[in-house]
Design a protein around this motif. Sequence first.
Motif, PDB file in Angstrom:
ATOM      1  N   ARG A  92       0.873  -1.182   0.000  1.00 39.05           N
ATOM      2  CA  ARG A  92       0.000   0.000   0.000  1.00 39.05           C
ATOM      3  C   ARG A  92       0.904   1.224   0.000  1.00 39.05           C
ATOM      4  O   ARG A  92       1.789   1.348   0.834  1.00 39.05           O
ATOM      5  CB  ARG A  92      -0.901  -0.013   1.237  1.00 39.05           C
ATOM      6  CG  ARG A  92      -1.781   1.195   1.361  1.00 39.05           C
ATOM      7  CD  ARG A  92      -2.784   1.126   2.503  1.00 39.05           C
ATOM      8  NE  ARG A  92      -2.286   0.452   3.676  1.00 39.05           N
ATOM      9  CZ  ARG A  92      -2.982  -0.436   4.388  1.00 39.05           C
ATOM     10  NH1 ARG A  92      -4.198  -0.756   4.023  1.00 39.05           N
ATOM     11  NH2 ARG A  92      -2.474  -0.998   5.458  1.00 39.05           N
ATOM     12  N   ARG A  93       0.684   2.118  -0.958  1.00 38.31           N
ATOM     13  CA  ARG A  93       1.461   3.348  -1.049  1.00 38.31           C
ATOM     14  C   ARG A  93       0.552   4.524  -0.746  1.00 38.31           C
ATOM     15  O   ARG A  93      -0.607   4.542  -1.149  1.00 38.31           O
ATOM     16  CB  ARG A  93       2.049   3.499  -2.448  1.00 38.31           C
ATOM     17  CG  ARG A  93       3.184   2.571  -2.727  1.00 38.31           C
ATOM     18  CD  ARG A  93       3.774   2.807  -4.125  1.00 38.31           C
ATOM     19  NE  ARG A  93       5.129   2.334  -4.205  1.00 38.31           N
ATOM     20  CZ  ARG A  93       5.462   1.039  -4.283  1.00 38.31           C
ATOM     21  NH1 ARG A  93       4.516   0.118  -4.288  1.00 38.31           N
ATOM     22  NH2 ARG A  93       6.720   0.682  -4.334  1.00 38.31           N
ATOM     23  N   GLY A  94       1.120   5.522  -0.070  1.00 38.84           N
ATOM     24  CA  GLY A  94       0.338   6.700   0.259  1.00 38.84           C
ATOM     25  C   GLY A  94       1.222   7.908   0.488  1.00 38.84           C
ATOM     26  O   GLY A  94       2.443   7.848   0.341  1.00 38.84           O
ATOM     27  N   VAL A  95       0.587   8.987   0.847  1.00 41.77           N
ATOM     28  CA  VAL A  95       1.262  10.249   1.119  1.00 41.77           C
ATOM     29  C   VAL A  95       0.671  10.821   2.392  1.00 41.77           C
ATOM     30  O   VAL A  95      -0.551  10.785   2.599  1.00 41.77           O
ATOM     31  CB  VAL A  95       1.039  11.252  -0.036  1.00 41.77           C
ATOM     32  CG1 VAL A  95       1.678  12.592   0.284  1.00 41.77           C
ATOM     33  CG2 VAL A  95       1.567  10.697  -1.339  1.00 41.77           C
ATOM     34  N   ILE A  96       1.535  11.339   3.241  1.00 41.13           N
ATOM     35  CA  ILE A  96       1.077  12.097   4.404  1.00 41.13           C
ATOM     36  C   ILE A  96       1.402  13.553   4.119  1.00 41.13           C
ATOM     37  O   ILE A  96       2.552  13.895   3.831  1.00 41.13           O
ATOM     38  CB  ILE A  96       1.762  11.630   5.706  1.00 41.13           C
ATOM     39  CG1 ILE A  96       1.392  10.177   5.999  1.00 41.13           C
ATOM     40  CG2 ILE A  96       1.375  12.547   6.868  1.00 41.13           C
ATOM     41  CD1 ILE A  96       2.111   9.585   7.187  1.00 41.13           C
ATOM     42  N   SER A 107     -15.498  23.210  -3.376  1.00 43.55           N
ATOM     43  CA  SER A 107     -14.363  22.413  -2.929  1.00 43.55           C
ATOM     44  C   SER A 107     -13.989  21.361  -3.952  1.00 43.55           C
ATOM     45  O   SER A 107     -14.836  20.745  -4.567  1.00 43.55           O
ATOM     46  CB  SER A 107     -14.695  21.724  -1.602  1.00 43.55           C
ATOM     47  OG  SER A 107     -13.649  20.866  -1.235  1.00 43.55           O
ATOM     48  N   ARG A 108     -12.702  21.143  -4.153  1.00 38.60           N
ATOM     49  CA  ARG A 108     -12.235  20.104  -5.067  1.00 38.60           C
ATOM     50  C   ARG A 108     -12.141  18.756  -4.366  1.00 38.60           C
ATOM     51  O   ARG A 108     -11.887  17.758  -5.004  1.00 38.60           O
ATOM     52  CB  ARG A 108     -10.873  20.480  -5.630  1.00 38.60           C
ATOM     53  CG  ARG A 108     -10.953  21.671  -6.545  1.00 38.60           C
ATOM     54  CD  ARG A 108      -9.577  22.016  -7.038  1.00 38.60           C
ATOM     55  NE  ARG A 108      -9.719  22.987  -8.104  1.00 38.60           N
ATOM     56  CZ  ARG A 108      -8.965  22.999  -9.179  1.00 38.60           C
ATOM     57  NH1 ARG A 108      -8.018  22.119  -9.321  1.00 38.60           N
ATOM     58  NH2 ARG A 108      -9.153  23.893 -10.103  1.00 38.60           N
ATOM     59  N   MET A 109     -12.257  18.753  -3.054  1.00 40.59           N
ATOM     60  CA  MET A 109     -12.194  17.498  -2.312  1.00 40.59           C
ATOM     61  C   MET A 109     -13.617  17.085  -1.962  1.00 40.59           C
ATOM     62  O   MET A 109     -14.387  17.878  -1.443  1.00 40.59           O
ATOM     63  CB  MET A 109     -11.354  17.650  -1.045  1.00 40.59           C
ATOM     64  CG  MET A 109      -9.897  17.919  -1.351  1.00 40.59           C
ATOM     65  SD  MET A 109      -8.848  17.834   0.080  1.00 40.59           S
ATOM     66  CE  MET A 109      -8.878  16.098   0.411  1.00 40.59           C
ATOM     67  N   GLY A 110     -13.925  15.862  -2.238  1.00 40.16           N
ATOM     68  CA  GLY A 110     -15.253  15.354  -1.937  1.00 40.16           C
ATOM     69  C   GLY A 110     -15.161  14.122  -1.061  1.00 40.16           C
ATOM     70  O   GLY A 110     -14.079  13.600  -0.801  1.00 40.16           O
ATOM     71  N   LEU A 111     -16.279  13.656  -0.588  1.00 42.55           N
ATOM     72  CA  LEU A 111     -16.292  12.467   0.246  1.00 42.55           C
ATOM     73  C   LEU A 111     -15.970  11.241  -0.597  1.00 42.55           C
ATOM     74  O   LEU A 111     -16.471  11.081  -1.692  1.00 42.55           O
ATOM     75  CB  LEU A 111     -17.667  12.301   0.899  1.00 42.55           C
ATOM     76  CG  LEU A 111     -18.071  13.405   1.869  1.00 42.55           C
ATOM     77  CD1 LEU A 111     -19.492  13.164   2.365  1.00 42.55           C
ATOM     78  CD2 LEU A 111     -17.114  13.469   3.035  1.00 42.55           C
ATOM     79  N   ALA A 139      -7.789   9.920   1.148  1.00 40.13           N
ATOM     80  CA  ALA A 139      -8.280  10.727   0.032  1.00 40.13           C
ATOM     81  C   ALA A 139      -7.589  10.252  -1.236  1.00 40.13           C
ATOM     82  O   ALA A 139      -6.556   9.593  -1.185  1.00 40.13           O
ATOM     83  CB  ALA A 139      -7.981  12.207   0.275  1.00 40.13           C
ATOM     84  N   THR A 140      -8.160  10.588  -2.357  1.00 41.97           N
ATOM     85  CA  THR A 140      -7.531  10.300  -3.641  1.00 41.97           C
ATOM     86  C   THR A 140      -7.248  11.619  -4.337  1.00 41.97           C
ATOM     87  O   THR A 140      -7.784  12.659  -3.961  1.00 41.97           O
ATOM     88  CB  THR A 140      -8.431   9.416  -4.524  1.00 41.97           C
ATOM     89  OG1 THR A 140      -9.669  10.105  -4.742  1.00 41.97           O
ATOM     90  CG2 THR A 140      -8.697   8.074  -3.873  1.00 41.97           C
ATOM     91  N   TYR A 141      -6.408  11.570  -5.340  1.00 43.83           N
ATOM     92  CA  TYR A 141      -6.106  12.776  -6.101  1.00 43.83           C
ATOM     93  C   TYR A 141      -5.907  12.393  -7.560  1.00 43.83           C
ATOM     94  O   TYR A 141      -5.615  11.250  -7.889  1.00 43.83           O
ATOM     95  CB  TYR A 141      -4.862  13.495  -5.550  1.00 43.83           C
ATOM     96  CG  TYR A 141      -3.607  12.645  -5.563  1.00 43.83           C
ATOM     97  CD1 TYR A 141      -2.752  12.658  -6.652  1.00 43.83           C
ATOM     98  CD2 TYR A 141      -3.290  11.827  -4.481  1.00 43.83           C
ATOM     99  CE1 TYR A 141      -1.614  11.878  -6.676  1.00 43.83           C
ATOM    100  CE2 TYR A 141      -2.148  11.045  -4.489  1.00 43.83           C
ATOM    101  CZ  TYR A 141      -1.313  11.079  -5.591  1.00 43.83           C
ATOM    102  OH  TYR A 141      -0.180  10.301  -5.605  1.00 43.83           O
ATOM    103  N   VAL A 142      -6.074  13.370  -8.418  1.00 46.29           N
ATOM    104  CA  VAL A 142      -5.889  13.158  -9.848  1.00 46.29           C
ATOM    105  C   VAL A 142      -4.478  13.606 -10.206  1.00 46.29           C
ATOM    106  O   VAL A 142      -4.057  14.702  -9.846  1.00 46.29           O
ATOM    107  CB  VAL A 142      -6.937  13.963 -10.661  1.00 46.29           C
ATOM    108  CG1 VAL A 142      -6.671  13.829 -12.154  1.00 46.29           C
ATOM    109  CG2 VAL A 142      -8.337  13.495 -10.309  1.00 46.29           C
TER     110      VAL A 142
END
Length: 181
Positions: A92-96, A107-111, A139-142
Amino acid sequence: LLFDPSKVALGKALAPPVAVIDGPTRARLLQAEPHNVARLITAEADGDRAAAAKLLGEWQASGALVRDPSRAIYRVVETMPAGPAGGRPPVRRGVIAAVRLESGGDSRMGLSERVVAAEVDERLATLRATALQVEPAVATYVDAAGEVERLLRQAESRPAAIDVTTADGVRHQVWRIADAE
């Protein structure tokens, strides 16, 4: 905030999400390391936000938790133990990162999932009491051009700032990526 590895056994300070911490697991985690994050997240889950805030302050005062001296994001890679059939272990890869959430409809961030209003209220109360998100929010990002992924993979080519394996066999690696990068 970061644990000071000269004061905290990092491999014993990590804990799984509070939702999977049962009584025996909690006892084992709390016994393993005085600064195990289970102390914070289970106090919060029990509704004792004041205790979580007090403990957080004590850890900071003792130097066990220190503020990063400059802005950064962190690449996190968790490698699970291989399953009984062998093969490649799940990764699992992620970012803090600190993010600013916008209010209102623009808002560009949604549930990313359905949430229960009471749970949101609980998390908000904890955030207000501790000034810290005690468990990561997902969260996810494009990244259509792959710019972010390129930067993160580049960081992974260096030795990790943190590289520990917890008692459950999960390898946790963290790379610090500074503003200049």
